[in-house]
Design an enzyme around this catalytic site. Sequence first.
Site, PDB file in Angstrom:
ATOM      1  N   SER A 156      -0.928  -6.381   5.792  1.00 16.24           N
ATOM      2  CA  SER A 156      -0.942  -4.915   5.667  1.00 16.24           C
ATOM      3  C   SER A 156      -0.905  -4.280   7.048  1.00 16.24           C
ATOM      4  O   SER A 156      -1.367  -4.870   8.026  1.00 16.24           O
ATOM      5  CB  SER A 156      -2.218  -4.468   4.961  1.00 16.24           C
ATOM      6  OG  SER A 156      -2.320  -3.066   4.992  1.00 16.24           O
ATOM      7  N   TYR A 169     -11.595  -5.217   4.359  1.00 12.72           N
ATOM      8  CA  TYR A 169     -10.156  -5.315   4.064  1.00 12.72           C
ATOM      9  C   TYR A 169      -9.337  -5.380   5.359  1.00 12.72           C
ATOM     10  O   TYR A 169      -8.516  -6.284   5.541  1.00 12.72           O
ATOM     11  CB  TYR A 169      -9.730  -4.102   3.226  1.00 12.72           C
ATOM     12  CG  TYR A 169      -8.278  -4.106   2.824  1.00 12.72           C
ATOM     13  CD1 TYR A 169      -7.830  -4.909   1.788  1.00 12.72           C
ATOM     14  CD2 TYR A 169      -7.348  -3.298   3.484  1.00 12.72           C
ATOM     15  CE1 TYR A 169      -6.494  -4.915   1.408  1.00 12.72           C
ATOM     16  CE2 TYR A 169      -6.009  -3.302   3.109  1.00 12.72           C
ATOM     17  CZ  TYR A 169      -5.593  -4.107   2.072  1.00 12.72           C
ATOM     18  OH  TYR A 169      -4.263  -4.109   1.702  1.00 12.72           O
TER      19      TYR A 169
HETATM   20  N1  LIG Z   1      -0.875  -0.943  -2.326  1.00 14.85           N
HETATM   21  C1  LIG Z   1      -0.852  -0.792  -1.015  1.00 14.85           C
HETATM   22  O1  LIG Z   1      -0.830   0.353  -0.497  1.00 14.85           O
HETATM   23  C2  LIG Z   1      -0.830  -1.976  -0.096  1.00 14.85           C
HETATM   24  C3  LIG Z   1      -0.592  -1.755   1.261  1.00 14.85           C
HETATM   25  C4  LIG Z   1      -0.577  -2.830   2.121  1.00 14.85           C
HETATM   26  C5  LIG Z   1      -0.782  -4.107   1.635  1.00 14.85           C
HETATM   27  N2  LIG Z   1      -1.021  -4.294   0.304  1.00 14.85           N
HETATM   28  C6  LIG Z   1      -1.233  -5.652  -0.151  1.00 14.85           C
HETATM   29  O2  LIG Z   1      -0.289  -5.961  -1.160  1.00 14.85           O
HETATM   30  C7  LIG Z   1      -0.801  -6.996  -1.998  1.00 14.85           C
HETATM   31  C8  LIG Z   1      -0.591  -6.598  -3.454  1.00 14.85           C
HETATM   32  O3  LIG Z   1      -1.416  -5.465  -3.739  1.00 14.85           O
HETATM   33  P1  LIG Z   1      -0.986  -4.323  -4.759  1.00 14.85           P
HETATM   34  O4  LIG Z   1      -1.010  -3.047  -4.010  1.00 14.85           O
HETATM   35  O5  LIG Z   1       0.222  -4.721  -5.483  1.00 14.85           O
HETATM   36  O6  LIG Z   1      -2.275  -4.277  -5.700  1.00 14.85           O
HETATM   37  P2  LIG Z   1      -2.545  -4.765  -7.181  1.00 14.85           P
HETATM   38  O7  LIG Z   1      -1.609  -4.132  -8.127  1.00 14.85           O
HETATM   39  O8  LIG Z   1      -4.011  -4.573  -7.365  1.00 14.85           O
HETATM   40  O9  LIG Z   1      -2.199  -6.327  -7.142  1.00 14.85           O
HETATM   41  C9  LIG Z   1      -3.076  -7.268  -6.618  1.00 14.85           C
HETATM   42  C10 LIG Z   1      -2.660  -8.608  -7.166  1.00 14.85           C
HETATM   43  O10 LIG Z   1      -3.552  -9.601  -6.610  1.00 14.85           O
HETATM   44  C11 LIG Z   1      -4.060 -10.393  -7.667  1.00 14.85           C
HETATM   45  N3  LIG Z   1      -5.370 -10.918  -7.340  1.00 14.85           N
HETATM   46  C12 LIG Z   1      -6.470 -10.237  -6.954  1.00 14.85           C
HETATM   47  N4  LIG Z   1      -7.505 -11.074  -6.800  1.00 14.85           N
HETATM   48  C13 LIG Z   1      -7.031 -12.311  -7.092  1.00 14.85           C
HETATM   49  C14 LIG Z   1      -7.610 -13.588  -7.136  1.00 14.85           C
HETATM   50  N5  LIG Z   1      -8.900 -13.780  -6.841  1.00 14.85           N
HETATM   51  N6  LIG Z   1      -6.842 -14.651  -7.473  1.00 14.85           N
HETATM   52  C15 LIG Z   1      -5.532 -14.468  -7.779  1.00 14.85           C
HETATM   53  N7  LIG Z   1      -4.927 -13.277  -7.760  1.00 14.85           N
HETATM   54  C16 LIG Z   1      -5.672 -12.214  -7.433  1.00 14.85           C
HETATM   55  C17 LIG Z   1      -4.110  -9.438  -8.857  1.00 14.85           C
HETATM   56  O11 LIG Z   1      -4.107 -10.161 -10.073  1.00 14.85           O
HETATM   57  P3  LIG Z   1      -5.366 -10.491 -10.995  1.00 14.85           P
HETATM   58  O12 LIG Z   1      -6.272  -9.313 -10.970  1.00 14.85           O
HETATM   59  O13 LIG Z   1      -4.730 -10.755 -12.323  1.00 14.85           O
HETATM   60  O14 LIG Z   1      -5.968 -11.719 -10.419  1.00 14.85           O
HETATM   61  C18 LIG Z   1      -2.805  -8.701  -8.679  1.00 14.85           C
HETATM   62  O15 LIG Z   1      -1.741  -9.450  -9.211  1.00 14.85           O
HETATM   63  C19 LIG Z   1      -2.275  -7.161  -1.596  1.00 14.85           C
HETATM   64  O16 LIG Z   1      -2.400  -8.273  -0.738  1.00 14.85           O
HETATM   65  C20 LIG Z   1      -2.566  -5.900  -0.819  1.00 14.85           C
HETATM   66  O17 LIG Z   1      -3.608  -6.070   0.119  1.00 14.85           O
HETATM   67  C21 LIG Z   1      -1.041  -3.262  -0.592  1.00 14.85           C
END
Ligand SMILES: NC(=O)c1ccc[n+]([C@@H]2O[C@H](COP(=O)([O-])OP(=O)(O)OC[C@H]3O[C@@H](n4cnc5c(N)ncnc54)[C@H](OP(=O)(O)O)[C@@H]3O)[C@@H](O)[C@H]2O)c1
Length: 270
Positions: A156, A169
């Site tokens: 990120s 985070y």
């Molecule tokens: N959204 C943003 O603005 C943003 C910005 C920068 C980086 N990111 C990064 O992008 C990635 C995806 O996030 P997102 O925004 O798409 O959020 P999201 O919709 O909440 O997706 C998170 C994913 O991670 C999985 N996950 C969480 N804990 C887990 C565990 N213990 N074991 C296996 N899977 C797990 C969740 O699935 P389950 O709950 O089914 O396990 C879900 O599929 C993350 O690494 C996040 O830090 C997001």
Amino acid sequence: MPLLPPLNPPITDWTGLRVWIIGASSGIGAETARLLAGRGARVALSARRAEALETLRAGFAPAARDAALVLPLDIAHPDAVAGAARTLLAHWEGLDLVLVAAGIYDALRAPAFDAAALPAVATALHVNLMGPYHVLAALLPALTRQGRGGIAIISSVAGYNGLPRALAYAPSKAALNNLCEGLYFELRPLGLAVYRICPGFVATAMTAVNDFHMPALLSAQEAAQEIVRGLERGDFHIHFPKRFTRFLEVLRWLPRRMYFFLLRQGARQL
Ligand SMILES: NC(=O)c1ccc[n+]([C@@H]2O[C@H](COP(=O)([O-])OP(=O)(O)OC[C@H]3O[C@@H](n4cnc5c(N)ncnc54)[C@H](OP(=O)(O)O)[C@@H]3O)[C@@H](O)[C@H]2O)c1
């Protein structure tokens, strides 16, 4: 036309490529899985919520659905990750790309920080940072033997600089940013590709809790397109949207006095 060659081999055709997406049950991971399955890749879908993974697979076109694997796991558990890796390596007889999208966010803040917050810190570090290490431990022996394949980690922009409301985070993502560079340096000469992916704000379940204006917010579909474009170009550092990430990159080079001043001004306007 770029002046220098890309840091990783460009991916010109996804047809038949074996791609494991961990964190595929929602958000950026789910959209990337959908996009790659639509381009002919064989995808393995992992996360904790098995039902959400099955629903995602059910929405694929028939050929992609038949080729897809669903391997539910908790990335915080090394044995579960190793077990899933064994299953897919045996089934596919190799792997072309793993995309680690799993991550969690908890708005930990310093003024309210005490011993009661420590379990949340441990959980965030375990999922966001140890999770990718569990994946590396499970896959690197096979990938280095193969001498080809890629490791893509969604980190990120929160890892670029210290930030408020992100006491666990942001440090977990800063460590990932650093880890990807070490991996690239050591693994590229062995034939492997390493990608560090740094999204700005993306509208997903993770950011739905934010009560402030998120500048340059992208949809999860747009984020997935940016990721796939970056992989296809062979970029090492895949970051987007550029109008936001380039500004944050500049902040990295500022004297900290100036950075804290600008951050405070920005935080007042959010
Ligand atoms: N959204 C943003 O603005 C943003 C910005 C920068 C980086 N990111 C990064 O992008 C990635 C995806 O996030 P997102 O925004 O798409 O959020 P999201 O919709 O909440 O997706 C998170 C994913 O991670 C999985 N996950 C969480 N804990 C887990 C565990 N213990 N074991 C296996 N899977 C797990 C969740 O699935 P389950 O709950 O089914 O396990 C879900 O599929 C993350 O690494 C996040 O830090 C997001």
